[in-house]
Design an enzyme around this catalytic site. Structure first.
Site, PDB file in Angstrom:
ATOM      1  N   ASP A   1      44.659  50.498  50.840  1.00 25.06           N
ATOM      2  CA  ASP A   1      44.115  49.025  51.151  1.00 25.06           C
ATOM      3  C   ASP A   1      44.565  48.157  49.819  1.00 25.06           C
ATOM      4  O   ASP A   1      44.487  48.620  48.833  1.00 25.06           O
ATOM      5  CB  ASP A   1      42.951  48.851  51.473  1.00 25.06           C
ATOM      6  CG  ASP A   1      42.126  49.451  52.557  1.00 25.06           C
ATOM      7  OD1 ASP A   1      43.230  50.172  53.410  1.00 25.06           O
ATOM      8  OD2 ASP A   1      41.029  49.130  52.950  1.00 25.06           O
TER       9      ASP A   1
ATOM     10  N   HIS B   1      42.947  52.674  47.664  1.00 24.61           N
ATOM     11  CA  HIS B   1      43.179  51.499  47.330  1.00 24.61           C
ATOM     12  C   HIS B   1      44.605  51.426  46.232  1.00 24.61           C
ATOM     13  O   HIS B   1      44.487  52.408  45.283  1.00 24.61           O
ATOM     14  CB  HIS B   1      42.376  50.488  46.583  1.00 24.61           C
ATOM     15  CG  HIS B   1      41.109  50.006  47.513  1.00 24.61           C
ATOM     16  ND1 HIS B   1      40.213  51.262  47.576  1.00 24.61           N
ATOM     17  CD2 HIS B   1      40.868  49.188  47.899  1.00 24.61           C
ATOM     18  CE1 HIS B   1      39.116  50.554  48.394  1.00 24.61           C
ATOM     19  NE2 HIS B   1      39.665  49.309  48.868  1.00 24.61           N
TER      20      HIS B   1
END
Length: 275
Positions: free
Chosen positions: A79, A234
């Site tokens: 993400d 991430h």
């Protein structure tokens, strides 16, 4: 009298057409594609009935994967990119011939667009994440979420020439910011034909005090005993420790017999329970 009946029949036909059009019942694709869409919507509508119940809106144990698979499969998901970390991750994935999934933010810098193109060209899945990534703004209302989603959706579509059909809610589908509207959000996005994915393994690389070692241990231990693992990581610019941990985690998981795949519309969604 006959003319009057014809007129009534004509108006009735128009009324039926109008009602069906408003309800979205006209589907212009091939029947096989229609059946695929119906099947997809069926299991999306069953989300709340098949997943575990928890009251803690931030706990990652809320995710349960229902797919039955012979092999142990890991879906690596990232993400908050694109960033320079994304390029490093792509190099690692390429080294091991692994496909992954990137839920991206819309960033108008040309360097970011080039990274998005590389993600796509190397066969990974690109999903919508957010335009602003501001939870307060995004989850102010359903309309605020849709406006933010549309910006990121169009950003991806314009770059790769394809419309993304999967996404990840910022903070997950159920969180402390959207708990009052999460049902409405899921209903609306499902109605629009999009599939969302949460996770059942968190690297916790967004938790205060994370280290390369903690990320590595969270990934390995989280995948343990699971047939299907959807791993949250991430790839924003600060996540150098994530890249370093990934470099060690992939060969370890391979040695334990795991295989890797990318998420798409055919994968059974891993989602959080909606109360």
């Amino acid at each position: 009298m006959l003319k009057q009946r014809k007129t009534i029949l004509l108006y009735f036909s128009f009324a039926v057409i109008f009602v069906f059009a408003i309800g979205g019942y006209f589907y212009t694709e091939k029947p096989s594609e229609y059946q695929k869409a119906i099947k997809k919507i069926e299991y999306q509508l069953g989300y709340r009935d098949v997943y575990a119940t928890k009251n803690d809106f931030t706990h990652t144990d809320m995710a349960v994967q229902t797919a039955e698979m012979e092999t142990k499969t890991v879906y690596l998901t990232f993400d908050d990119g694109p960033s320079p970390r994304t390029l490093e991750i792509l190099d690692i994935l390429k080294e091991y011939n692994i496909k992954a999934t990137f839920f991206i933010l819309s960033d108008e810098k040309e360097t970011s667009k080039d990274i998005v193109k590389r993600i796509y060209n190397e066969g990974h899945t690109i999903g919508v994440h957010s335009a602003s990534h501001s939870y307060e703004k995004i989850y102010k209302s359903v309309d605020h979420f849709l406006n933010d989603f549309e910006i990121c959706f169009n950003y991806i579509k314009d770059i790769i020439g394809e419309a993304p059909n999967i996404f990840r809610f910022p903070g997950g589908s159920v969180n402390s910011y959207n708990k009052n509207i999460c049902k409405d959000l899921v209903d609306e996005m499902t109605r629009r034909g999009f599939i969302y994915f949460d996770w059942n393994v968190s690297s916790d690389d967004a938790v205060k005090g994370y280290t390369e070692e903690s990320i590595y241990n969270n990934i390995i231990n989280g995948c343990k005993s699971r047939k299907v693992s959807v791993v949250l990581m991430h790839d924003s610019a600060p996540k150098k420790a994530t890249v370093a941990a990934l470099k060690k985690a992939i060969p370890e998981l391979i040695s334990q017999g795991y295989v890797f795949d990318r998420l798409d519309e055919t994968a059974q969604p891993t989602v959080f329970k909606i109360e």
